[in-house]
Design a protein around this motif. Structure first.
Motif, PDB file in Angstrom:
ATOM      1  N   CYS A 111       0.856  -1.193   0.000  1.00 56.86           N
ATOM      2  CA  CYS A 111       0.000   0.000   0.000  1.00 56.86           C
ATOM      3  C   CYS A 111       0.886   1.235   0.000  1.00 56.86           C
ATOM      4  O   CYS A 111       1.720   1.406   0.890  1.00 56.86           O
ATOM      5  N   ASP A 118      -7.017   4.227  -4.074  1.00 58.59           N
ATOM      6  CA  ASP A 118      -6.765   2.818  -4.375  1.00 58.59           C
ATOM      7  C   ASP A 118      -5.826   2.237  -3.330  1.00 58.59           C
ATOM      8  O   ASP A 118      -4.794   2.810  -3.011  1.00 58.59           O
ATOM      9  N   CYS A 119      -6.234   1.089  -2.815  1.00 57.07           N
ATOM     10  CA  CYS A 119      -5.551   0.573  -1.629  1.00 57.07           C
ATOM     11  C   CYS A 119      -5.550  -0.952  -1.629  1.00 57.07           C
ATOM     12  O   CYS A 119      -6.593  -1.591  -1.514  1.00 57.07           O
ATOM     13  N   PRO A 120      -4.377  -1.534  -1.744  1.00 59.85           N
ATOM     14  CA  PRO A 120      -4.270  -2.993  -1.758  1.00 59.85           C
ATOM     15  C   PRO A 120      -4.760  -3.636  -0.472  1.00 59.85           C
ATOM     16  O   PRO A 120      -5.151  -4.818  -0.475  1.00 59.85           O
ATOM     17  N   GLU A 123      -8.469  -3.843  -0.883  1.00 57.78           N
ATOM     18  CA  GLU A 123      -8.736  -4.856  -1.908  1.00 57.78           C
ATOM     19  C   GLU A 123      -8.467  -6.269  -1.400  1.00 57.78           C
ATOM     20  O   GLU A 123      -9.217  -7.199  -1.694  1.00 57.78           O
ATOM     21  N   ALA A 126     -11.234  -7.264   0.758  1.00 57.90           N
ATOM     22  CA  ALA A 126     -12.434  -7.518  -0.036  1.00 57.90           C
ATOM     23  C   ALA A 126     -12.330  -8.853  -0.764  1.00 57.90           C
ATOM     24  O   ALA A 126     -13.289  -9.318  -1.353  1.00 57.90           O
ATOM     25  N   ARG A 128     -10.381  -9.460  -3.279  1.00 59.23           N
ATOM     26  CA  ARG A 128     -10.133  -9.279  -4.695  1.00 59.23           C
ATOM     27  C   ARG A 128      -8.658  -9.518  -5.046  1.00 59.23           C
ATOM     28  O   ARG A 128      -8.208  -9.153  -6.125  1.00 59.23           O
ATOM     29  N   VAL A 129      -7.909 -10.033  -4.103  1.00 62.60           N
ATOM     30  CA  VAL A 129      -6.493 -10.259  -4.383  1.00 62.60           C
ATOM     31  C   VAL A 129      -6.180 -11.749  -4.322  1.00 62.60           C
ATOM     32  O   VAL A 129      -6.766 -12.447  -3.521  1.00 62.60           O
TER      33      VAL A 129
ATOM     34  N   ARG B  44     -20.811  -8.979   0.022  1.00 62.82           N
ATOM     35  CA  ARG B  44     -19.412  -8.563  -0.112  1.00 62.82           C
ATOM     36  C   ARG B  44     -18.937  -7.850   1.161  1.00 62.82           C
ATOM     37  O   ARG B  44     -17.810  -8.047   1.607  1.00 62.82           O
ATOM     38  N   TYR B  69     -13.847   1.278   3.211  1.00 59.01           N
ATOM     39  CA  TYR B  69     -14.194   0.427   2.076  1.00 59.01           C
ATOM     40  C   TYR B  69     -15.307   1.090   1.266  1.00 59.01           C
ATOM     41  O   TYR B  69     -15.270   1.116   0.031  1.00 59.01           O
ATOM     42  N   SER B  76      -5.562   6.192   0.985  1.00 63.64           N
ATOM     43  CA  SER B  76      -5.016   4.891   1.344  1.00 63.64           C
ATOM     44  C   SER B  76      -4.118   4.991   2.588  1.00 63.64           C
ATOM     45  O   SER B  76      -3.919   4.016   3.297  1.00 63.64           O
TER      46      SER B  76
END
Lengths: 129, 129
Positions: A111, A118-120, A123, A126, A128-129, B44, B69, B76
């Motif tokens: 991050c 936008d933030c890993p 994500e 969530a 999504r990774v 989700r 979120y 971030s």
DNA sequence: ATAAACCTTCCAGCTGCTGGAAGCTCAAGG
DNA sequence: CCTTGAGCTTCCAGCAGCTGGAAGGTTTAT
């Protein structure tokens, strides 16, 4: 001696000592005025529990350990078995936390941490990774 | 969808989902029959909370993370700050457990663990070491 | 028609204390 | 002797984060 003194000597707060009595872990004599009265032996037992709790033993395990402590005819293998179980638990907990740490560190490391959205980490959480 | 399906999809038990609603973490629509009704988006969010909890975040932290979120304009850096705090906590916890492990291991290693009553573990807990 | 599988709410309990209120007792100072 | 303050008593409530169970309504399948 009064509970305050026993507290100082054992390192356990009075509230905790009363709680231990309530759940039947440690008993105490009573004076005529209703005050709890502790002997040096009682204090040693309190101290014992204090140390055992600090070493990670649950109250129920402390109950077992106390009865072994009191039992002049105990077998040290019994004590060792309890301690080894606890050791295993601690090791598992460490492994779990280490794995957590790794996952979280991985997210944090990716991050950039600036003013953009936008933030890993988000994500990753969530899924999504 | 019903809570049972949302449970299967998010990995959270129905009881936990209801609990999260009760504490205002996750909301839900209701059907005419009173049943909770979840959308894919709700699922989700549930899944997000599930992962965050698994990574060691408290419910209150999940609340913060959820609002980040949801926030399309989040920074971030805010997320990263929360994650770094948690990482520090985890590291401290690991250090604490490691020290516990060391102490306990030391006691265990010195206990012969046979049928005799003398026991370095009991003695250590009693503070006589 | 009925049974099984859902769903609902509400209440209690788990661990291990901790805080606070209301009230009694005791020791010391004026 | 009285008062003040510290220390003691009990009881009740709450923390985190669910989880189990009871009592009852709904839906679905047979």
């Amino acid at each position: 001696m009064n509970i305050g003194t026993a507290s100082l000597k054992s390192g356990l707060p009075p509230k905790t000592i009363r709680y231990y009595e309530e759940i039947g872990l440690i008993r105490s004599d009573r004076r005529q005025n209703g005050y709890r009265d502790y002997s040096e032996k009682d204090v040693r037992r309190l101290h014992f529990v204090h140390r055992a709790r600090d070493l990670g033993f649950s109250v129920e395990e402390c109950r077992q350990l106390l009865s072994l402590y009191d039992d002049e005819a105990r077998e040290s293998s019994e004590v060792k078995a309890i301690a080894e179980l606890k050791l295993g638990e601690i090791e598992r907990k460490i492994a779990e936390l280490t794995s957590l740490k790794k996952s979280l560190h991985h997210l944090v490391a990716h991050c950039h941490g600036d003013d953009r959205p936008d933030c890993p980490i988000i994500e990753g959480l969530a899924g999504r990774v």
